[in-house]
Design an enzyme around this catalytic site. Structure first.
Site, short mmCIF file in Angstrom:
data_model
loop_
_atom_site.label_atom_id
_atom_site.label_comp_id
_atom_site.label_asym_id
_atom_site.label_seq_id
_atom_site.Cartn_x
_atom_site.Cartn_y
_atom_site.Cartn_z
N HIS B 15 0.84 -1.19 0.00
CA HIS B 15 0.00 0.00 0.00
C HIS B 15 0.88 1.25 0.00
CE1 HIS B 15 -0.44 1.32 4.52
NE2 HIS B 15 0.78 0.95 4.27
N CYS B 34 5.69 6.83 4.28
CA CYS B 34 4.54 5.95 4.06
C CYS B 34 3.84 6.27 2.74
CB CYS B 34 3.54 6.05 5.21
SG CYS B 34 4.25 5.53 6.78
N HIS B 40 5.07 0.35 -0.33
CA HIS B 40 5.77 -0.54 0.59
C HIS B 40 4.72 -1.55 1.04
CE1 HIS B 40 3.86 2.42 3.18
NE2 HIS B 40 3.93 1.55 4.16
N HIS B 42 3.13 -4.69 4.18
CA HIS B 42 3.04 -5.20 5.55
C HIS B 42 2.48 -6.62 5.57
CE1 HIS B 42 3.80 -1.24 7.27
NE2 HIS B 42 2.88 -0.72 6.48
N ASP B 80 -5.24 -10.52 0.35
CA ASP B 80 -3.92 -11.13 0.48
C ASP B 80 -3.12 -11.08 -0.83
OD1 ASP B 80 -1.91 -12.53 1.92
OD2 ASP B 80 -2.48 -14.37 0.89
N HIS B 81 -1.85 -10.69 -0.70
CA HIS B 81 -0.95 -10.59 -1.86
C HIS B 81 -1.49 -9.59 -2.88
CE1 HIS B 81 1.13 -14.05 -0.14
NE2 HIS B 81 2.13 -13.78 -0.95
N GLU B 125 -0.68 -3.53 11.93
CA GLU B 125 0.03 -3.18 10.70
C GLU B 125 1.50 -3.59 10.84
OE1 GLU B 125 -0.80 0.46 7.98
OE2 GLU B 125 0.69 1.10 9.43
#
Lengths: 136, 136, 136, 136, 136, 136
Positions: B15, B34, B40, B42, B80-81, B125
């Site tokens: 994100h 950010c 980047h 998480h 996810d992913h 996070e």
């Protein structure tokens, strides 16, 4: 003003999800592999929370040594290395789901602790499944 | 008397913190690293809590198998992913802060679960930053 | 007699598993959802181990303040909140699998630390997947 | 609708449980080995929770960078690697039990944060003993 | 140069420490409460480590999807929610201590993985008791 | 074939990094805030590993009850809630760095355990700093 103090404890036990008044087929349908007649087991992680006021004399809410000993005597000693369905009287006629185990623990501690303390129980059945119960 | 049962789940995603109606300079000023335009990511740890009454027949608050499958279908599968900004419709016009992601998860589960259940979302996070949201 | 001291650190980053010399279809076949062209991401937990002898004067193997600053400068600063494929030169032509990231970290620290120290890298990509590498 | 964001921090310190107006024998009777006159110590894990509304402009409840810096300046800097009884003014005449330390931390942050935020403190003295305090 | 990749998995099971050729009194003397005839149980946390060389084409030591599926099929499926003494053939005549369970897991995976990989097993019986075994 | 069994234990203690034959200024220069003359402290997490062969009669490497009691008597009892510099004889003239504490623990257990067992010590001073030592 209220504060809550927590103490962690641990027991491991065998159990199966099971109602005596249902046959094995019905138990299997509702509870799946958790109803294996040969039992399975868990490491239960228990967190007991006590809410009340700080005693201005000691700076304690409750002496953790006393709480630790109470948890040992009321929960760890009777539950640890036991088969919950077979050996623990509270589950003679109560299905030992994680929800019901948490309620039983709360009730066992409630009668031993002064009513000025509120009690909360957090019980991990696995690292991914857990419950909290505080009697409200 | 109410009890809460929790189920942990996991997804990882890319994100950036970003508002479309701000230019990159403003986004950078407010969101710092950010807001890196190359993204980047998480490992998000999710804990869903369901509050309600124990069903006296089963000893369950809710069948965790059903809850696990619902979390998989509504949250893990679509998040996810993935790149949250680019691929997840809920964040097309909503900045994917950890606060907003938690609210979106709560809303997605709210419409799928009976109203007799209250829902709480805890979302990590990073191991040091997390939120809880329960719709109140 | 040898001892090993460990220091934990952390960075989070976006990446995709991807070879430039393969087309998207081949990348997708081999790397599955990890090859999502829009990227995904992780919180990488890093444990650097240094093996050597205790300095009898200080009782230190190595001053952890120095090790902490070195990890920050060589790894956290260049990797944290970055897109590994796009922004980190070491992965311009190297697929950023967790295996390859660990080797790159080892090599970056190897050139900065005296040869009397052996180095081991443990790198968690998720709480369930991790690697160790020590250059042997 | 309210949300709570949490930030973890850490400090380690020496202390003893001790009242100046009691002699050593009375302190020993009430506080046991925790009153060792030569002190003992802990790694304190701190979780600060801030409750409020999400700012619709940023998607933030509070900028975590600001919260992190505030915790560092108000708590980590004055408490870390210190002897709480001897060097931290708040415990000159207050017994540094985990309950009292949590209240002191809450009060130090309360005066620094806008009143629109509610504050909760979770403080681990050991992995098995911890408290929560929210000023109510 | 070798690298090791690790994959975590989980199963829970009932067991008792017990030798068929000893009577209950002797089993009780040697194994104490772990020999409870009604069984007890654990959440076993398993970490499988695979050591080998990175494939320069993929950057993988081994495809973790394949390893995850192998662990599921060989270990989780036959052990999870089972009574190890009663239902798992490997423990028909072998005492299911954590040491012996780890060796059995290693042997089951050894015959399924190419000999170019070395295998290590870490098995947690409780968060405080665990073993490692690598066949050497 | 060898196997290693691990047992976790815990103690908390005060210490300062300090050489008697250096003045306070030199100690401060080398050890920084860790040399605070009023002491600071830690929760030390200890993992003792024992390597050897499985006894085919019991399926045990070593009876963990015996190991647990030995760790309690040799390490937890003399170190817990103590000031390492002032009250623990081994550190009268030895700087209590985490490296030196681990070596002392290894030596104390070495003389109490049969030579057929190899011993490894892992000692966490904080969740981010730890050492391993095995006497080689």
């Amino acid at each position: 003003m209220a504060i809550t103090i927590f103490r962690k404890a641990h027991f491991n036990a065998a159990h199966r999800l099971f109602r005596k008044d249902w046959d094995d087929k019905k138990n299997q349908e509702v509870f799946g592999k958790c109803s294996n007649p040969n039992f399975h087991g868990h490491n239960y992680e228990l967190i007991v929370g006590i809410t009340g006021k700080i005693d201005p004399e000691t700076g304690y809410l409750i002496d953790l040594k006393i709480l630790k000993d109470l948890i040992f005597q009321e929960i760890e000693e009777p539950f640890d290395h036991k088969n919950l369905n077979v050996e623990v009287p509270e589950f003679k006629n109560l299905n030992p789901t994680v929800e019901n185990i948490a309620v039983v623990i709360w009730e066992k501690l409630r009668v031993k602790l002064e009513m000025k303390y509120q009690i909360s129980i957090t019980l991990y059945e696995t690292p991914r499944n857990f419950v909290t119960y505080n009697g409200n």
